[in-house]
Design a protein around this motif. Sequence first.
Motif, PDB file in Angstrom:
ATOM      1  N   HIS A   1       0.485  -0.925   0.218  1.00 41.59           N
ATOM      2  CA  HIS A   1      -0.189  -0.134   0.066  1.00 41.59           C
ATOM      3  C   HIS A   1       0.855   1.145   0.087  1.00 41.59           C
ATOM      4  O   HIS A   1       0.354   2.356  -0.248  1.00 41.59           O
ATOM      5  CB  HIS A   1      -0.475   0.117   1.074  1.00 41.59           C
ATOM      6  CG  HIS A   1      -1.953  -1.211   1.179  1.00 41.59           C
ATOM      7  ND1 HIS A   1      -2.589  -0.854   2.597  1.00 41.59           N
ATOM      8  CD2 HIS A   1      -2.201  -2.510   0.401  1.00 41.59           C
ATOM      9  CE1 HIS A   1      -3.219  -2.049   1.935  1.00 41.59           C
ATOM     10  NE2 HIS A   1      -3.168  -3.023   0.969  1.00 41.59           N
ATOM     11  N   SER A   2       2.025   1.284   0.553  1.00 40.76           N
ATOM     12  CA  SER A   2       3.356   2.257   0.600  1.00 40.76           C
ATOM     13  C   SER A   2       4.456   1.903   0.411  1.00 40.76           C
ATOM     14  O   SER A   2       4.795   0.207   0.516  1.00 40.76           O
ATOM     15  CB  SER A   2       3.004   3.181   1.592  1.00 40.76           C
ATOM     16  OG  SER A   2       2.725   2.325   3.372  1.00 40.76           O
TER      17      SER A   2
ATOM     18  N   LEU B   1       4.701   6.494  -6.865  1.00 38.42           N
ATOM     19  CA  LEU B   1       3.615   7.409  -6.594  1.00 38.42           C
ATOM     20  C   LEU B   1       2.988   6.980  -8.542  1.00 38.42           C
ATOM     21  O   LEU B   1       1.719   7.625  -8.165  1.00 38.42           O
ATOM     22  CB  LEU B   1       3.853   9.140  -6.283  1.00 38.42           C
ATOM     23  CG  LEU B   1       2.596   9.518  -5.929  1.00 38.42           C
ATOM     24  CD1 LEU B   1       1.754   9.108  -4.709  1.00 38.42           C
ATOM     25  CD2 LEU B   1       2.876  10.989  -5.410  1.00 38.42           C
TER      26      LEU B   1
ATOM     27  N   VAL C   1      -0.465   4.051  -4.996  1.00 36.77           N
ATOM     28  CA  VAL C   1       0.427   3.641  -3.585  1.00 36.77           C
ATOM     29  C   VAL C   1       1.069   4.469  -3.312  1.00 36.77           C
ATOM     30  O   VAL C   1       1.607   5.516  -4.392  1.00 36.77           O
ATOM     31  CB  VAL C   1       1.753   2.883  -4.745  1.00 36.77           C
ATOM     32  CG1 VAL C   1       3.136   2.661  -2.831  1.00 36.77           C
ATOM     33  CG2 VAL C   1       1.358   1.078  -4.562  1.00 36.77           C
ATOM     34  N   ILE C   2       0.894   5.246  -2.213  1.00 37.72           N
ATOM     35  CA  ILE C   2       1.480   6.066  -1.237  1.00 37.72           C
ATOM     36  C   ILE C   2       3.151   6.048  -1.095  1.00 37.72           C
ATOM     37  O   ILE C   2       3.791   4.893  -1.118  1.00 37.72           O
ATOM     38  CB  ILE C   2       0.701   6.651  -0.278  1.00 37.72           C
ATOM     39  CG1 ILE C   2       0.810   5.885   0.620  1.00 37.72           C
ATOM     40  CG2 ILE C   2      -0.446   7.281  -0.648  1.00 37.72           C
ATOM     41  CD1 ILE C   2      -0.403   6.179   1.760  1.00 37.72           C
ATOM     42  N   THR C   3       3.789   7.381  -1.271  1.00 35.73           N
ATOM     43  CA  THR C   3       4.864   7.077  -1.347  1.00 35.73           C
ATOM     44  C   THR C   3       5.818   8.100  -0.335  1.00 35.73           C
ATOM     45  O   THR C   3       5.432   9.031   0.323  1.00 35.73           O
ATOM     46  CB  THR C   3       6.304   7.075  -3.197  1.00 35.73           C
ATOM     47  OG1 THR C   3       5.681   8.045  -2.913  1.00 35.73           O
ATOM     48  CG2 THR C   3       5.225   6.092  -3.765  1.00 35.73           C
TER      49      THR C   3
ATOM     50  N   THR D   1       4.494  -1.491   4.060  1.00 37.78           N
ATOM     51  CA  THR D   1       5.191  -1.039   3.220  1.00 37.78           C
ATOM     52  C   THR D   1       6.306  -1.380   2.415  1.00 37.78           C
ATOM     53  O   THR D   1       6.839  -2.707   3.852  1.00 37.78           O
ATOM     54  CB  THR D   1       5.321   0.239   4.032  1.00 37.78           C
ATOM     55  OG1 THR D   1       4.200   1.325   5.022  1.00 37.78           O
ATOM     56  CG2 THR D   1       6.090   1.064   3.688  1.00 37.78           C
TER      57      THR D   1
END
Length: 324
Positions: free
Chosen positions: A199-200, A221, A228-230, A250
């Motif tokens: 997810h990250s 991103l 997917v947040i970075t 993560t």
Amino acid sequence: AAWQDTLDLLHGTVAQQRLAKAMDPRPAHIVLTGSGSSIYIGECLAPLLQSGLGIPVQAIAAGTLLTHWRSVLPPGPGLLISLARSGDSPESAAVVNLLLAEAPAWRHLAITCNAEGKLATHYRNEPRMTALVLDERTNDRSLVMTSSFTNLLLGGLGLLLRTHSGLEARTVEIASANAQAMFETHADAIAALAERDLHSAVYLGSGPAFGAAREGALKMLEMTGGKVITLAETFLGLRHGPMSFIHPHTVIVAMLSADPSVHAYECDLLRELSRKRLGMAKLVVGHSIPGDVLAPGDVAIQTLASASNPDVPVVLAGVVVAQL
């Protein structure tokens, strides 16, 4: 293959003349500029050039120069290096035009992959402007920069060719061997990690590798459409709050320094992450990766090191891993 082409171009008469012109007279400051990935190239280059040239070097985003040049541009005389894949982005020419008019003591060098772009064509009659155009194959046609990023990085290192820190052919050979090994040996492991339920993602780099970490974070991103947040951070900076970003889903991408003293700090941080069982998995790339920094499920990509320009293969390897 393109890296070798860029090195050959840098050793050619035309490139040598243009780089010599940009550095004559010797500037008091060098500023690297660009937008998006291009400014991250500048962040990779700044510490390498400052160390090799003995001149203050910093990276300033083109948008920041466009809106706040009076407060962020060092006093001249200086050299502004514009890094650009196409050379056609609105900020690229606007910054050059602005500073040609408002900061006449500054000279300009454009390093670009596009022979038809504004940075390569629009200033041919401007004596304060020099353009270095890389091989056409480096002018990526994709949404994101891949070959452009690493070849523009090598193009900027051309300023070191006549110094004691000059970019050596052996350095590029080692970097190329590292990349080829990744494609042939590690691509499946990287793909398998990317296909997990992440997810990250956190990208870690120190010194010149921090620009590579920032590029990795942007790539993930952008190419997942924000799914997917970075986060990009330095190894030591992660402890001061950003470690709270790391969750069970993560992935942590760590680009280890070639400097033994820096490497020790970075490995200590990775041991802490393993000890605290933070993150889903770590992807560690670098030379001499200790086994005790890895936890089950982590991926280690051991790279070859170079005696000269030791940071260059590290940064290039980090960029390639992040792009894959």
